[in-house]
Scaffold this active site. Structure first.
Site: not given
Ligand code: NAD
Length: 323
Positions: A33, A78, A117, A119, A148, A152, A192, A219, A221
């Site tokens: 890392d 993040g 992801s 996303c 982001y 990906k 969240a 919303q 998820r």
């Protein structure tokens, strides 16, 4: 000879849990890392722990040397609050995946795992809260999360072409909102579940009863418990299927329902204030698990309330200890 697995991003949330599982399974692990070791979320003395910036090609070449399997979980990322205002930084993650792929190909690594992801999914498939779950094919025609998500999707594409053109055995999982102990819970990168656990725990500890919620809370998820994420990632890495696979829970909730779960766990009722200008991401998102179920006879299944209990206790203990 014992096989060595490289975990890139081992100082972060998912990487730390992956190191732990690989070691429990008897693997030798090289954990890398860019953060100094004293800032890693979890540090396992039995692993070979290195601090290095994997956006640089020489660092990647050194990291993959002698390695059988590469797990790329290193990324600057993040929650919505971070990725919506740091798009260029997120796109620079392309350097990590690019240099790791090149180094893995040169070193004839047997398997290369890329943490993708949800996303990547196209914005027009996520416009309403009561959304049909997202199938892997829903990422094209492409219109992913700006910054982001584009990185990906490009990373997935690059993994595919390294496999097709160079024979590197790449595997990809699309994570959907992973949560659990040792995740980021303050500082601006939190997601969240950890943010809500922290806000409720802070209210309990300070005797207040107010909570701020981003958006109108309607919303939707789904949230994936860390143990399921690790199990799914290992199945995808070992499996024969080489295209991206959802690793996500299909238990969809609204953010208001998520808050209600945490209130129940904490034994409190909060006064909810809604910040309608805060970043909220897409309106609805859920994981379709038909593919992973058919491939590996498995899907993430930890009930949200059970996983949140563990996360809330962990966040509460961190706050109480003042860390
Ligand atoms: P994290 O931020 O906790 O961990 C990522 C780690 O990568 C950090 O410790 C960071 O220091 C390290 N890193 C960043 N740049 C680096 C570099 N140049 N060289 C070496 N290390 C570097 O995030 P996480 O939640 O553990 O996520 C792991 C992976 O899973 C990431 O690729 C992320 O995009 C992906 N993912 C996570 C989620 C989620 O809900 N947590 C959802 C979808 C995808």
């Amino acid at each position: 000879m014992q096989q060595i697995s490289l975990v890139a991003g081992a100082g972060g949330f998912i990487g730390g849990h992956l190191v732990q599982q690989l070691m429990a399974d008897g693997h030798r692990v090289r954990a890398v890392d860019r953060k100094p070791l004293d800032q890693w979320y979890q540090l396992f003395p039995g692993a070979e722990n290195l601090s290095a910036d994997l956006s640089l090609r020489p660092a990647c070449q050194k990291a993959v040397s002698g390695v059988t399997t590469v797990f790329n979980l290193a990324a600057d990322m993040g929650g919505m609050g971070y990725i919506e205002s740091n798009k260029a930084a997120c796109m620079l993650n392309v350097l990590i995946n690019t240099h790791l792929l090149m180094a893995a190909q040169e070193a004839a690594v047997a398997r290369f795992f890329f943490a993708s992801s949800a996303c990547v999914y196209a914005a027009d498939k996520q416009l309403t809260a009561a959304i049909p779950p997202l199938k892997e094919a829903d990422s094209y025609p492409a219109m992913p999360e700006d910054g982001y998500g584009w990185e990906k999707l490009f990373g997935e594409r690059m993994c595919r072409h390294f496999r097709e053109d160079f024979g590197l055995q790449t595997r990809m999982a699309r994570y959907h909102n992973v949560y659990g102990p040792h995740e980021t819970y303050f500082g601006g990168r939190e997601k969240a579940p950890a943010a809500i656990c922290r806000k409720v725990a802070q209210a309990v500890l300070s005797g207040s009863n107010e909570i701020e919620i981003w958006g109108d809370g309607e919303q939707t998820r789904s949230f994936t418990y860390i143990d399921d994420c690790i199990k799914g990632s290992l199945l995808v890495t070992a499996g024969a299927y080489a295209e991206p696979v959802n690793v996500g829970s299909s238990e969809m909730v609204t953010i208001n329902q998520l808050v209600s779960h945490v209130e129940k766990i904490a034994g409190v009722r909060m006064l909810r204030r809604y910040d309608l200008d805060a970043p909220c991401g897409v309106r609805g998102r859920n994981s379709d698990n038909t593919l992973i179920q058919s491939l590996y006879d498995w899907q993430p299944s930890t009930p949200l309330i059970r996983g949140l209990e563990v996360l809330y206790r962990w966040v509460f203990d961190q706050l109480k200890r003042g860390s």
